[in-house]
Write a protein that holds these residues in place. Sequence first.
Motif, PDB file in Angstrom:
ATOM      1  N   LEU A  27      21.486 -38.303 -32.283  1.00 14.85           N
ATOM      2  CA  LEU A  27      20.513 -38.930 -31.397  1.00 14.85           C
ATOM      3  C   LEU A  27      21.064 -40.229 -30.813  1.00 14.85           C
ATOM      4  N   ALA A  28      20.884 -40.400 -29.519  1.00 19.73           N
ATOM      5  CA  ALA A  28      21.265 -41.650 -28.867  1.00 19.73           C
ATOM      6  C   ALA A  28      20.126 -42.654 -29.022  1.00 19.73           C
ATOM      7  N   HIS A  29      20.433 -43.937 -28.842  1.00 18.09           N
ATOM      8  CA  HIS A  29      19.350 -44.928 -28.913  1.00 18.09           C
ATOM      9  C   HIS A  29      18.684 -45.096 -27.559  1.00 18.09           C
ATOM     10  N   ALA A  30      19.347 -44.575 -26.477  1.00 17.14           N
ATOM     11  CA  ALA A  30      18.766 -44.709 -25.135  1.00 17.14           C
ATOM     12  C   ALA A  30      19.048 -43.449 -24.324  1.00 17.14           C
ATOM     13  N   TYR A  31      17.990 -42.912 -23.713  1.00 18.63           N
ATOM     14  CA  TYR A  31      18.111 -41.736 -22.863  1.00 18.63           C
ATOM     15  C   TYR A  31      17.577 -42.072 -21.470  1.00 18.63           C
ATOM     16  N   LEU A  32      18.148 -41.418 -20.466  1.00 13.98           N
ATOM     17  CA  LEU A  32      17.642 -41.532 -19.106  1.00 13.98           C
ATOM     18  C   LEU A  32      17.334 -40.119 -18.617  1.00 13.98           C
ATOM     19  N   PHE A  33      16.039 -39.798 -18.532  1.00 12.05           N
ATOM     20  CA  PHE A  33      15.592 -38.485 -18.065  1.00 12.05           C
ATOM     21  C   PHE A  33      15.504 -38.553 -16.545  1.00 12.05           C
ATOM     22  N   GLU A  34      16.330 -37.781 -15.875  1.00 12.56           N
ATOM     23  CA  GLU A  34      16.453 -37.879 -14.424  1.00 12.56           C
ATOM     24  C   GLU A  34      16.096 -36.550 -13.768  1.00 12.56           C
ATOM     25  N   GLY A  35      15.162 -36.582 -12.809  1.00 11.52           N
ATOM     26  CA  GLY A  35      14.772 -35.362 -12.117  1.00 11.52           C
ATOM     27  C   GLY A  35      13.531 -35.584 -11.284  1.00 11.52           C
ATOM     28  N   ASP A  36      13.212 -34.618 -10.465  1.00 10.18           N
ATOM     29  CA  ASP A  36      12.083 -34.744  -9.553  1.00 10.18           C
ATOM     30  C   ASP A  36      10.760 -34.761 -10.304  1.00 10.18           C
ATOM     31  N   ALA A 149      14.610 -41.187  -9.224  1.00  5.31           N
ATOM     32  CA  ALA A 149      15.531 -41.804  -8.259  1.00  5.31           C
ATOM     33  C   ALA A 149      16.621 -42.535  -9.041  1.00  5.31           C
ATOM     34  N   ILE A 150      17.544 -41.766  -9.598  1.00  3.94           N
ATOM     35  CA  ILE A 150      18.547 -42.350 -10.492  1.00  3.94           C
ATOM     36  C   ILE A 150      19.415 -43.383  -9.781  1.00  3.94           C
ATOM     37  N   ILE A 163      22.373 -39.582 -20.141  1.00  6.63           N
ATOM     38  CA  ILE A 163      21.615 -39.078 -18.990  1.00  6.63           C
ATOM     39  C   ILE A 163      21.318 -37.595 -19.181  1.00  6.63           C
ATOM     40  N   ILE A 164      20.050 -37.247 -19.055  1.00  7.29           N
ATOM     41  CA  ILE A 164      19.604 -35.861 -19.173  1.00  7.29           C
ATOM     42  C   ILE A 164      19.068 -35.432 -17.811  1.00  7.29           C
ATOM     43  N   HIS A 165      19.714 -34.441 -17.210  1.00  5.95           N
ATOM     44  CA  HIS A 165      19.335 -33.991 -15.865  1.00  5.95           C
ATOM     45  C   HIS A 165      18.300 -32.864 -15.950  1.00  5.95           C
ATOM     46  N   PHE A 166      17.182 -33.044 -15.273  1.00  3.12           N
ATOM     47  CA  PHE A 166      16.136 -32.027 -15.205  1.00  3.12           C
ATOM     48  C   PHE A 166      16.308 -31.242 -13.904  1.00  3.12           C
ATOM     49  N   GLN A 167      16.484 -29.944 -14.027  1.00  3.52           N
ATOM     50  CA  GLN A 167      16.729 -29.111 -12.861  1.00  3.52           C
ATOM     51  C   GLN A 167      15.472 -28.978 -11.998  1.00  3.52           C
TER      52      GLN A 167
END
Length: 313
Positions: A27-36, A149-150, A163-167
């Motif tokens: 597990l990371a301590h910081a995530y960035l969920f990126e997607g529409d 809006a990454i 960074i986790i990309h949401f399709q």
Amino acid sequence: MTEAEKLQQLQPVVFRQLQNSFKHGRLAHAYLFEGDQGTGKAEMALWFTKHLFCLSLKDGLPCEECNNCLRIGNHEHPDVVEVAPDGQTIKVEQIRQLQVELGKSGFESAKKVVLIHEAERMNTNSANSLLKFLEEPPANFMIILETQAIGKILPTIRSRCQIIHFQALSTEKLVEQLEKEAHIPLKSAKLLTNLTNSYTKAVEISKDEWFNESKDTVIQWYSYLEKQDPQAFIYVQKKLVKVFKDKMQQRTAFEMLAFYVKEKRNQMLQQNQQSIAFYNHLLEEILLANQKLEANVSFQNIAEQITLHVIFA
């Protein structure tokens, strides 16, 4: 259908990626969920948070039934802090208050999770304040930033997050979401998904007065074309060129026309081949129209050519 099943269906790659991270303790301590918007970022963030607090995991998944799971789902757990824009932005005072909260020990456990919604709306001061915090994160702490809006997130913040990309949603899912969440009628939702694969953009377009006028204009033009009515030629001059003024709008006109032609052709598939041939011919004309538009042929000339070729086919 359970929450896990819904999320797995909506975002199978992200679901598997996060589940494996939890299973193997990476597990990371910081995530960035990126997607529409509408791709499940907020729901996935809550579901992932439940892993950390669930009192009775089932096959490595949150049980969705224990006190912790229920409170997290209802946004009521004291050790799960959520931050959202206050007005137009996330202000520096909100981040400072967050730092104060995280400086305290957890109310019920040593763990604390922060969810920051619409992270792209942090102003410069709040983003810099968060950056300092991410450089020296406290123990037993996880932060999940959500953004559509990454590019508006500071590169230095992005570099400290996984960074986790949401399709983007499939066409079927996007139509369903536009119907259920934005209350857009089915036919309009289908048209919008032909113009964009972005939920946010589709909703934005649907609220634009120009879109509704342009849609009605193309429907009328298509009606004349389908009947091979000479009025179609006059309509190009009197209405079409006045509504579709710039190149982007003109491109949209042909995309809309193609949508209505394909819809009708699909309805006619079980009928005679002569009818199908007419719609195939019209689609070929639209394909050529797009090529001519890119070659800087005037929109009026192209629309008139389509009309003449269809009427006298």
